[in-house]
Design an enzyme around this catalytic site. Structure first.
Site, short mmCIF file in Angstrom:
data_model
loop_
_atom_site.label_atom_id
_atom_site.label_comp_id
_atom_site.label_asym_id
_atom_site.label_seq_id
_atom_site.Cartn_x
_atom_site.Cartn_y
_atom_site.Cartn_z
N ARG A 240 -26.79 -18.96 3.02
CA ARG A 240 -25.62 -19.98 2.80
C ARG A 240 -26.26 -20.51 1.35
O ARG A 240 -27.08 -21.13 1.22
CB ARG A 240 -25.63 -21.02 3.77
CG ARG A 240 -24.69 -22.15 3.30
CD ARG A 240 -24.24 -23.33 4.40
NE ARG A 240 -23.22 -22.74 5.29
CZ ARG A 240 -22.59 -23.51 6.19
NH1 ARG A 240 -22.67 -24.72 6.43
NH2 ARG A 240 -21.78 -22.79 6.88
N ARG B 287 -17.89 -19.25 17.03
CA ARG B 287 -18.88 -18.93 16.10
C ARG B 287 -19.93 -18.18 16.53
O ARG B 287 -20.37 -17.46 16.24
CB ARG B 287 -19.27 -20.41 15.29
CG ARG B 287 -18.30 -20.83 14.35
CD ARG B 287 -17.67 -20.17 13.25
NE ARG B 287 -19.07 -19.63 12.40
CZ ARG B 287 -19.60 -20.58 11.53
NH1 ARG B 287 -19.03 -21.71 11.22
NH2 ARG B 287 -20.66 -20.20 10.60
N GLN C 260 -16.61 -17.80 9.38
CA GLN C 260 -15.74 -18.57 10.03
C GLN C 260 -14.45 -17.81 10.47
O GLN C 260 -13.79 -18.20 11.48
CB GLN C 260 -15.23 -19.79 9.29
CG GLN C 260 -14.48 -20.90 9.56
CD GLN C 260 -14.97 -21.51 10.88
OE1 GLN C 260 -16.21 -22.11 10.61
NE2 GLN C 260 -14.53 -21.90 11.88
N ASP D 287 -8.87 -27.84 5.74
CA ASP D 287 -10.33 -27.78 5.55
C ASP D 287 -10.58 -29.32 4.63
O ASP D 287 -9.68 -29.82 4.27
CB ASP D 287 -10.81 -26.66 4.66
CG ASP D 287 -12.44 -26.71 4.60
OD1 ASP D 287 -13.21 -27.39 5.52
OD2 ASP D 287 -13.12 -25.82 3.90
N1 NVA Z 1 -14.98 -25.79 2.35
C1 NVA Z 1 -16.07 -26.33 3.21
C2 NVA Z 1 -16.43 -25.55 4.45
C3 NVA Z 1 -17.48 -26.31 5.20
C4 NVA Z 1 -17.95 -25.36 6.59
C5 NVA Z 1 -17.31 -26.54 2.23
O1 NVA Z 1 -17.91 -25.42 1.61
O2 NVA Z 1 -18.13 -27.70 2.24
N1 CP Z 2 -17.88 -24.54 9.86
C1 CP Z 2 -19.08 -24.65 9.49
O1 CP Z 2 -19.53 -23.65 8.85
O2 CP Z 2 -19.74 -25.67 9.81
P1 CP Z 2 -21.47 -25.98 9.44
O3 CP Z 2 -21.28 -26.21 7.90
O4 CP Z 2 -21.91 -27.13 10.08
O5 CP Z 2 -22.26 -24.74 9.48
#
Ligand code: NVA
Ligand code: CP
Length: 300
Positions: free
Chosen positions: A104, A287, A134, A219
């Site tokens: 990530r 998930r 997701q 979102d």
């Molecule tokens: N668009 C959001 C999704 C979080 C799961 C982000 O990137 O913070």
């Molecule tokens: N939706 C999602 O990816 O949540 P987290 O940021 O908690 O992993």
């Protein structure tokens, strides 16, 4: 031979994605009965988080444990990644120790570079541009509750962000119509828009976009890394909130999804998030099952 990766939904074919969703349903049954099969015994997943996470971390870590394997959490603090060791070096080192890596991070190119140097499958656990894991859970949730999504109408409200891009890819792959209602200046990427032409339209008016929708999705307005734009975005996005009035434009049996974490009173009202059309908790729970199926697909 180069391993398969999961960097965007396009990394896999339509049929492969459907087979993962179908396996996820089996794994969900096993989870309910607490009758696990150790299909990933002795396999190790390395998880690099350069951004925060609750769902992604816990679902991958719990998933590996339930399948008989193990997951290692790696954060910039406490590892050499945070001290500037090149991602290319980390990829080659981890490839010699673990069976799969989940990353990530910020720029999507960083995941692409990691994958290029990795001898083991790499999973995108969210980048600035995409969040394909997701979408596996969202598609599973829709199909579980409503059947095929083919030919259905989905409305995306808010920012043309990573989640929106993954929905655009999903619209093309799973053959549904996606209306994106976003304020000017917050459109999704033009190249992704061009590649999903025929499945995706941009509508400035949220009510028009939501008309007869089968699925309503939103979102956060400021994603991770955009925290300093929060106040300015709240003003610009105000009319894109998913609330009772907006939900009334959609079909009566429309579902509401949100990848979470949610900001009540911003992108979604409390009444909708906690209301009968909201399936966000089921979506979050999925998930676990969809990623276990993904891990099996990549590792077996
Ligand atoms: N668009 C959001 C999704 C979080 C799961 C982000 O990137 O913070
Ligand atoms: N939706 C999602 O990816 O949540 P987290 O940021 O908690 O992993």
């Amino acid at each position: 031979m180069k391993p398969r990766h999961f960097l965007t939904l396009d990394s896999l074919t339509h049929d492969e994605l459907l087979s993962i969703i179908s396996r996820a349903l089996e794994l969900k049954e096993q989870f309910k009965n607490k009758s696990y099969e150790p299909t990933l015994a002795n396999k190790v997943l390395g998880m690099i988080f350069e951004k925060s996470s609750t769902r992604t971390r816990v679902s991958f870590e719990a998933g590996m444990a339930q399948l008989g394997g193990h997951a290692i959490y790696l954060a910039p603090t406490g590892t050499q990644i945070g001290r500037g060791e090149p991602i290319q070096d980390t990829a080659r080192v981890l490839s010699r120790m673990v069976d799969c890596v989940m990353l990530r991070t910020f720029e999507h190119e960083r995941i692409e570079t990691f994958a290029e140097y990795s001898d083991v499958p790499v999973i995108n656990g969210l980048s600035d541009s995409f969040h394909p894991c997701q979408l596996l859970a969202d598609m599973l949730t829709y199909m579980e509750l409503r059947g095929s999504i083919e030919g259905k109408k989905v409305v995306w409200l808010g920012d043309g962000n990573n989640m929106c891009h993954s929905y655009m890819n999903a619209a093309r792959i799973f053959d549904f119509q996606l209306s994106i209602a976003c304020p000017e200046g917050f459109d999704p990427d033009a190249e992704i828009l061009a590649s999903t032409k025929g499945h995706v339209v941009i509508e400035r008016e949220p009510e028009t976009a939501a008309k007869s929708a089968d699925l309503v999705v939103t979102d956060v307005w400021a994603s991770m890394g955009q925290e300093d734009e929060q106040a300015q975005r709240i003003e610009k996005f105000a009319k894109y909130q998913v609330n009772t009035d907006l939900m009334e434009c959609a079909n009566d049996d429309a579902l509401f999804m949100h990848c979470l974490p949610a900001h009540r009173g911003e992108e979604v009202s409390e009444a909708i998030l906690e209301g009968p059309q909201s399936v966000v908790w089921e979506e979050a729970g999925n998930r676990l099952h969809s990623q276990k199926a993904l891990l099996e697909f990549l590792l077996l």
